[in-house]
Every structure is written in structure tokens, then in C-alpha cells.
Design a protein around this motif. Structure first.
Motif, PDB file in Angstrom:
ATOM      1  N   VAL A  12       5.151 -12.831  56.991  1.00 42.44           N
ATOM      2  CA  VAL A  12       5.778 -13.023  55.609  1.00 42.44           C
ATOM      3  C   VAL A  12       6.335 -11.231  56.201  1.00 42.44           C
ATOM      4  CG1 VAL A  12       5.470 -11.868  53.064  1.00 42.44           C
ATOM      5  CG2 VAL A  12       4.041 -12.931  54.087  1.00 42.44           C
ATOM      6  N   ARG A  13       8.024 -11.621  56.022  1.00 48.37           N
ATOM      7  CA  ARG A  13       9.249 -11.081  56.019  1.00 48.37           C
ATOM      8  C   ARG A  13       9.400 -10.474  54.370  1.00 48.37           C
ATOM      9  NH1 ARG A  13      11.861 -13.796  60.757  1.00 48.37           N
ATOM     10  NH2 ARG A  13      10.666 -14.366  62.473  1.00 48.37           N
ATOM     11  N   PRO A  14      10.150  -8.988  54.820  1.00 46.88           N
ATOM     12  CA  PRO A  14      10.546  -8.748  53.356  1.00 46.88           C
ATOM     13  C   PRO A  14      11.882  -9.269  53.500  1.00 46.88           C
ATOM     14  CG  PRO A  14      10.054  -6.897  55.100  1.00 46.88           C
ATOM     15  CD  PRO A  14       9.556  -7.762  55.343  1.00 46.88           C
ATOM     16  N   ARG A  15      12.263  -9.226  52.014  1.00 43.24           N
ATOM     17  CA  ARG A  15      14.048  -9.775  52.059  1.00 43.24           C
ATOM     18  C   ARG A  15      14.765  -8.469  51.933  1.00 43.24           C
ATOM     19  NH1 ARG A  15      14.194 -14.264  49.800  1.00 43.24           N
ATOM     20  NH2 ARG A  15      15.953 -15.229  48.687  1.00 43.24           N
ATOM     21  N   ALA A  16      15.730  -8.472  52.572  1.00 47.48           N
ATOM     22  CA  ALA A  16      16.831  -7.472  52.675  1.00 47.48           C
ATOM     23  C   ALA A  16      17.216  -7.316  51.309  1.00 47.48           C
ATOM     24  CB  ALA A  16      17.684  -8.262  53.611  1.00 47.48           C
ATOM     25  N   ALA A  17      17.336  -5.948  51.473  1.00 50.54           N
ATOM     26  CA  ALA A  17      17.306  -5.300  50.235  1.00 50.54           C
ATOM     27  C   ALA A  17      19.019  -5.517  49.605  1.00 50.54           C
ATOM     28  CB  ALA A  17      17.522  -4.123  50.142  1.00 50.54           C
ATOM     29  N   SER A  18      20.174  -5.652  51.145  1.00 55.61           N
ATOM     30  CA  SER A  18      21.433  -5.918  50.371  1.00 55.61           C
ATOM     31  C   SER A  18      21.535  -7.867  50.634  1.00 55.61           C
ATOM     32  CB  SER A  18      22.327  -5.807  51.838  1.00 55.61           C
ATOM     33  OG  SER A  18      22.154  -6.220  53.096  1.00 55.61           O
ATOM     34  N   ALA A  19      21.339  -8.262  50.800  1.00 57.65           N
ATOM     35  CA  ALA A  19      21.135  -9.649  50.848  1.00 57.65           C
ATOM     36  C   ALA A  19      21.655 -10.111  49.156  1.00 57.65           C
ATOM     37  CB  ALA A  19      19.749 -10.310  51.021  1.00 57.65           C
ATOM     38  N   ALA A  20      20.828  -9.630  48.360  1.00 60.15           N
ATOM     39  CA  ALA A  20      20.919  -9.537  46.859  1.00 60.15           C
ATOM     40  C   ALA A  20      22.819  -8.935  46.225  1.00 60.15           C
ATOM     41  CB  ALA A  20      20.742  -9.092  45.474  1.00 60.15           C
ATOM     42  N   ALA A  21      23.515  -8.538  47.422  1.00 57.66           N
ATOM     43  CA  ALA A  21      24.660  -7.735  47.275  1.00 57.66           C
ATOM     44  C   ALA A  21      25.650  -8.578  47.934  1.00 57.66           C
ATOM     45  CB  ALA A  21      24.830  -6.242  47.437  1.00 57.66           C
ATOM     46  N   VAL A  22      25.367  -9.878  48.562  1.00 58.61           N
ATOM     47  CA  VAL A  22      26.140 -10.184  49.631  1.00 58.61           C
ATOM     48  C   VAL A  22      26.929 -10.917  48.937  1.00 58.61           C
ATOM     49  CG1 VAL A  22      26.187 -12.422  50.796  1.00 58.61           C
ATOM     50  CG2 VAL A  22      24.800 -11.013  51.179  1.00 58.61           C
ATOM     51  N   SER A  23      26.908 -11.557  47.189  1.00 54.08           N
ATOM     52  CA  SER A  23      27.834 -12.448  46.802  1.00 54.08           C
ATOM     53  C   SER A  23      27.372 -11.387  44.876  1.00 54.08           C
ATOM     54  CB  SER A  23      27.940 -13.201  46.755  1.00 54.08           C
ATOM     55  OG  SER A  23      26.904 -13.990  46.705  1.00 54.08           O
ATOM     56  N   GLY A  24      28.213 -10.155  44.998  1.00 56.45           N
ATOM     57  CA  GLY A  24      27.822 -10.073  43.398  1.00 56.45           C
ATOM     58  C   GLY A  24      26.255  -9.547  43.262  1.00 56.45           C
ATOM     59  N   ASN A  25      25.668 -10.250  42.204  1.00 53.14           N
ATOM     60  CA  ASN A  25      24.173 -10.951  42.013  1.00 53.14           C
ATOM     61  C   ASN A  25      23.319 -11.551  42.186  1.00 53.14           C
ATOM     62  OD1 ASN A  25      24.454  -8.261  40.156  1.00 53.14           O
ATOM     63  ND2 ASN A  25      25.025  -9.163  38.809  1.00 53.14           N
ATOM     64  N   GLU A  26      23.874 -12.521  42.974  1.00 51.92           N
ATOM     65  CA  GLU A  26      23.152 -13.171  44.162  1.00 51.92           C
ATOM     66  C   GLU A  26      22.421 -13.346  45.062  1.00 51.92           C
ATOM     67  OE1 GLU A  26      25.470 -15.348  40.557  1.00 51.92           O
ATOM     68  OE2 GLU A  26      24.281 -16.318  42.388  1.00 51.92           O
ATOM     69  N   GLN A  27      21.312 -13.914  45.314  1.00 50.24           N
ATOM     70  CA  GLN A  27      20.157 -14.044  46.560  1.00 50.24           C
ATOM     71  C   GLN A  27      20.188 -15.231  46.752  1.00 50.24           C
ATOM     72  OE1 GLN A  27      18.306 -11.402  45.733  1.00 50.24           O
ATOM     73  NE2 GLN A  27      16.497 -11.327  47.036  1.00 50.24           N
ATOM     74  N   GLY A  28      20.889 -14.055  48.404  1.00 52.25           N
ATOM     75  CA  GLY A  28      20.805 -15.183  49.035  1.00 52.25           C
ATOM     76  C   GLY A  28      18.913 -14.906  50.527  1.00 52.25           C
ATOM     77  N   ASP A  29      19.121 -15.809  50.742  1.00 46.72           N
ATOM     78  CA  ASP A  29      18.293 -15.552  52.225  1.00 46.72           C
ATOM     79  C   ASP A  29      18.537 -15.582  53.454  1.00 46.72           C
ATOM     80  OD1 ASP A  29      16.504 -16.648  54.218  1.00 46.72           O
ATOM     81  OD2 ASP A  29      15.773 -18.043  52.698  1.00 46.72           O
ATOM     82  N   PRO A  30      17.717 -13.936  54.005  1.00 43.63           N
ATOM     83  CA  PRO A  30      17.958 -13.471  54.729  1.00 43.63           C
ATOM     84  C   PRO A  30      18.388 -14.273  55.900  1.00 43.63           C
ATOM     85  CG  PRO A  30      16.902 -12.236  53.471  1.00 43.63           C
ATOM     86  CD  PRO A  30      16.575 -13.284  53.210  1.00 43.63           C
ATOM     87  N   GLU A  31      17.500 -15.124  56.770  1.00 43.73           N
ATOM     88  CA  GLU A  31      17.124 -15.517  57.342  1.00 43.73           C
ATOM     89  C   GLU A  31      18.376 -16.700  57.777  1.00 43.73           C
ATOM     90  OE1 GLU A  31      13.155 -17.392  58.173  1.00 43.73           O
ATOM     91  OE2 GLU A  31      12.804 -15.475  57.674  1.00 43.73           O
ATOM     92  N   LEU A  32      18.707 -17.377  56.525  1.00 44.01           N
ATOM     93  CA  LEU A  32      19.689 -18.314  56.526  1.00 44.01           C
ATOM     94  C   LEU A  32      21.023 -17.814  56.210  1.00 44.01           C
ATOM     95  CD1 LEU A  32      18.281 -20.868  53.345  1.00 44.01           C
ATOM     96  CD2 LEU A  32      19.172 -20.899  55.507  1.00 44.01           C
ATOM     97  N   LEU A  33      20.957 -16.029  55.911  1.00 48.71           N
ATOM     98  CA  LEU A  33      22.691 -15.332  56.086  1.00 48.71           C
ATOM     99  C   LEU A  33      23.145 -15.489  57.481  1.00 48.71           C
ATOM    100  CD1 LEU A  33      22.532 -13.227  52.771  1.00 48.71           C
ATOM    101  CD2 LEU A  33      23.716 -14.942  53.380  1.00 48.71           C
ATOM    102  N   GLU A  34      21.887 -14.939  58.397  1.00 49.84           N
ATOM    103  CA  GLU A  34      22.258 -15.079  59.313  1.00 49.84           C
ATOM    104  C   GLU A  34      22.510 -16.091  60.423  1.00 49.84           C
ATOM    105  OE1 GLU A  34      19.184 -13.783  63.005  1.00 49.84           O
ATOM    106  OE2 GLU A  34      18.345 -13.247  61.938  1.00 49.84           O
ATOM    107  N   ILE A  35      22.023 -16.976  60.377  1.00 52.20           N
ATOM    108  CA  ILE A  35      22.321 -18.045  61.020  1.00 52.20           C
ATOM    109  C   ILE A  35      23.512 -18.619  60.060  1.00 52.20           C
ATOM    110  CG2 ILE A  35      22.007 -20.717  60.642  1.00 52.20           C
ATOM    111  CD1 ILE A  35      19.210 -20.155  60.340  1.00 52.20           C
ATOM    112  N   PHE A  36      24.318 -18.651  59.039  1.00 48.58           N
ATOM    113  CA  PHE A  36      25.070 -18.999  57.914  1.00 48.58           C
ATOM    114  C   PHE A  36      26.268 -17.678  58.680  1.00 48.58           C
ATOM    115  CE2 PHE A  36      28.057 -17.268  55.324  1.00 48.58           C
ATOM    116  CZ  PHE A  36      29.168 -18.148  55.320  1.00 48.58           C
ATOM    117  N   VAL A  37      26.148 -16.573  59.041  1.00 48.47           N
ATOM    118  CA  VAL A  37      26.971 -15.516  59.811  1.00 48.47           C
ATOM    119  C   VAL A  37      27.543 -16.248  61.199  1.00 48.47           C
ATOM    120  CG1 VAL A  37      27.247 -13.433  61.496  1.00 48.47           C
ATOM    121  CG2 VAL A  37      26.255 -14.004  58.902  1.00 48.47           C
TER     122      VAL A  37
END
Length: 188
Positions: A12-37
Motif C-alpha cells: 500500500v503506497r500513500p497517495r502523493a499529497a500533490s496529486a490533488a493539485a495536478v489540475s486544480g482540485n482533481e485527484q490524479g493517481d500518482p502511478e498513472l501520473l508518473e507513466i503519463f509524464v
């Protein structure tokens, strides 16, 4: 006798605190964001090359189509990862390119300058995501694209709610893109 080993507990990995800030108040999955980047970096290189070719030869339909396909791919990855500000800018830009393809707009120097600004903004947004900072600074650019599209100047994409954005029919958008790419090439 048979022995049963306890099932392995998933990590179990904690969600990155900044993931919610990726696009305003949206909640992004940190692992998917890493792949996306990672994928976005490659896509943005293709976009830059296509823009350069198109700027040098405005009748190069392959460059324009490659630009449109790349923006469509970027938009899909951004939506999946929860980077909705990136998806919104890519969507609006793709819509602008569709207007050109439909001969409802002209690929003039101002448009190519705007597309260069979009590329630079997308690079900055990907950097902000990678650095775990809130994505910002695209409202004015989205507004300029929407004006060029002839849409309402006051309701920018950042002002859409998450529900409104997600209600857009990605399948219809995909079908329009496929139709546009399958259509016979014409010189703009």
C-alpha cells in the motif's frame, strides 16, 4: 498434509499529497501520473517536430495530422491520469486543428504562433506535474483558443466542473478524430 501459506499482502503506497493539485482540485493517481509524464515527454517531442515541419511547409498535411493525433493521444493519457488541465488544453487545441482540417480556419502565422505557445504551456504543465506543483497558467491561453474557435469568451475550460468535463463523450470525440484522419487529404 497440505499447508496453506498466508496470502501476500499487497503493498500500500500513500497517495502523493500533490496529486490533488495536478489540475486544480482533481485527484490524479500518482502511478498513472508518473507513466503519463514519461509518455508526455515523447509526445511533446513529436508535437514540436510536427509544428516545425508545418511552420516550414504549411501544405504538409502529414505534419498537421501528426500534430492532431499527438494532441489526441496526449489528451487521452492526461484524462486517464487525472491531469484534466492538460487534457483540456489538448482538447481545445485539437478542436482548433479540426476547424483547420474542415477548412473553417486558416493556418496563418498567428495560429502557428498560438500552437507554439500551446506546446510551451504543455511543456510547463508536464514539468509542474513532475515537480509535484499545481498546474497553472493556462486559463488565458485556453481563452484565446476558445475565442479563435468562436466559443463563449467567459466560460473557459478551467471553469468547467469535473463532472461537466467528464460528461464529454470521449467516444464521439474519438470517432470525429478517426473520421478526420481517414478523410482524403486536402491542401489548406
Amino acid at each position: 498434509a497440505y499447508s496453506v501459506e498466508p496470502a501476500a499482502r499487497p503493498e500500500v503506497r500513500p497517495r502523493a499529497a500533490s496529486a490533488a493539485a495536478v489540475s486544480g482540485n482533481e485527484q490524479g493517481d500518482p502511478e498513472l501520473l508518473e507513466i503519463f509524464v514519461e509518455e508526455a515527454a515523447d509526445i511533446l517531442n513529436v508535437i514540436e517536430q510536427a509544428l516545425t515541419r508545418w511552420r516550414n511547409e504549411r501544405s504538409d498535411l502529414h505534419a498537421a495530422q501528426e500534430l492532431m493525433r499527438s494532441l489526441h493521444t496526449l489528451k487521452g493519457g492526461a484524462r486517464m491520469a487525472g491531469a484534466l488541465a492538460v487534457a483540456s488544453l489538448a482538447h481545445n487545441t485539437e478542436s482548433l486543428l479540426r476547424r483547420i482540417e474542415e477548412n473553417r480556419a486558416v493556418p496563418d502565422a498567428d495560429l502557428l504562433d498560438l500552437l507554439d505557445e500551446v506546446h510551451d504551456a504543455l511543456l510547463a504543465m508536464i514539468d509542474q506535474i513532475q515537480s509535484h506543483r499545481p498546474v497553472s497558467g493556462v486559463a488565458e491561453l485556453n481563452a484565446r483558443i476558445r475565442i479563435r474557435l468562436g466559443l463563449d469568451r467567459t466560460a473557459g475550460p478551467e471553469e468547467e466542473t469535473r463532472e461537466q468535463y467528464l460528461e464529454q463523450d470521449p467516444e464521439q470525440d474519438r470517432e470525429r478524430t478517426i473520421e478526420a484522419l481517414d478523410a482524403p487529404a486536402t491542401v489548406w
